[in-house]
Design an enzyme around this catalytic site. Structure first.
Site: not given
Ligand code: PLP
Length: 385
Positions: A51, A105, A177, A202
């Site tokens: 984590r 987005y 982004d 992506k």
């Protein structure tokens, strides 16, 4: 072993890899261990634990991502949205204010409009092409400015140099982004962005088989964000790290193919009588073509377009195509086609979409690695019918 001056193709293969190789393994093995032996010290975030995003698989990816964007440091996250939310919640708290580009987005848009008001964070949307009026939206609590390199789904290219200058002048953190461009076409740190984000789902991974995110930028900010990431828990699993690292090694060859094929398709669509509009920054007629030409090494593998006619016509066209798969997401080896109003931007109301210029019959296309000629023939037959 970092070497200055290497080309991005070389960095994608070699940057960040362990030296010497672990047991001679050419491909970094997966360290599928939740926890690691205690090695002393008192800092919780220095313990090795999945984590805390610091297994050898994470470390190698962090070094590679920073190297390919010529930035100081990087982090991987459990998804692109984990990257976006962790960055923004590190930079902003109750009473703070964000300037965000007006076409983003859909998931980011929903985060800003549905979650942030409850947390006391205000957002104002700005047009990326009108820097002269951004100052009117500034407030004493404005902390950051947020844009996309090439917007989803309208393929707009904001005045990115003006974003950086504005951020410098007003002591804001400049966040971008960079998913649509990928580090092959644009490296935000090179023009002064503080943080670059990716949906690693992506182009970075490129095979539509994992969900991941990346945060790349100034070391001091990355350190703060990493601590928040440990609290929020959006770490990437080591197996996904392995796949992302493998995917990144072919990023340059994939994206250059996609740049070429997307330009061919955009030029074909631009002159087809059944097409009303094509959005692709590589076309000379795109309103930001000259800006894209100056900033980017390629125009990307994404385009969007409108057929003359209705939603029904758009749906029939999509159904007639034989190669592209009708699915959301992008940047993989298979071409994907979608109507944003039903997928990536379905979280926006019809009114919000209309305000952002996203028509219901707009089609978004993610070029895969099929031969461009085969995609062109497929488009031709689907438009003829
Ligand atoms: N940013 C952009 C531009 C996207 O297109 C997406 C997803 O489609 C995201 C961020 C979110 O990424 P993820 O689905 O990996 O959380």
């Amino acid at each position: 072993m970092e070497k200055r001056g290497q080309r991005i193709d070389t960095k994608l293969i070699h940057a960040g890899e362990p030296f010497p190789l672990i047991e001679g393994a050419v491909s970094l093995p997966i360290f599928q261990s939740a926890t690691f032996e205690y090695r002393g010290g008192h800092d919780y975030h220095a313990l090795r634990y999945i984590r805390l995003n610091n297994t050898p698989n994470h470390d190698a990816l962090h070094r590679k991502l920073a190297a390919v964007e010529n930035a100081e440091a990087a982090l991987v996250t459990a998804s692109g949205m984990a990257a976006i939310s962790t960055v923004l919640l590190t930079l902003l708290g109750s009473g703070d204010h964000l300037l965000a580009q007006n076409c983003l987005y859909g998931g980011t848009h929903a985060l800003l409009l549905t979650e942030f008001p409850r947390l006391g964070i205000d957002v104002d949307f700005i047009d990326g092409n009108t820097p002269d009026v951004w100052q009117q939206s500034l407030r004493p609590g404005t902390k950051a400015i947020y844009v996309e390199t090439i917007t989803n789904p309208l393929l707009d290219v904001a005045d990115l140099r003006a974003v950086v200058e504005f951020a410098r002048a007003h002591r804001l953190v400049a966040v971008i982004d960079n998913t649509f461009a990928s580090p092959i076409n644009f490296r935000p740190a090179e023009i002064g962005f503080d943080l670059s984000l990716h949906s690693g789902t992506k182009y970075l991974n490129g095979h539509s088989d994992i969900v991941a995110g990346a945060i790349i930028g100034r070391a001091a900010l990355i350190d703060q964000i990493n601590r928040k990431l440990g609290h929020f828990g959006g770490a990437l699993d080591p197996h996904a790290c392995f796949l992302l690292q493998r995917g990144m090694k072919t990023l340059a060859v994939r994206v250059r193919h996609q740049n070429d094929a997307a330009l061919k398709l955009a030029r074909f669509l631009e002159t087809h009588p059944a097409i009303a509009a094509v959005n692709y920054p590589g076309l000379a007629g795109h309103p930001n073509h000259h800006r894209a030409l100056e900033l980017f090494d390629g125009f990307g593998g994404m385009l969007s377009f409108e057929l003359r006619g209705s939603v029904d016509r758009a749906e029939k066209f999509i159904a007639r195509l034989k190669l592209p798969i009708s699915a959301p997401s992008l940047g993989g080896v298979e071409s994907l086609i979608t109507r944003p109003a039903t997928t990536s931007h379905s979280g926006m109301t019809e009114q919000e979409r209309r305000r952002a210029g996203i028509a219901d019959h707009l089609i978004r296309f993610s070029v895969g690695l099929e031969a461009a000629e085969d995609l062109l023939s497929d488009f031709e037959q689907a438009l003829e019918n």
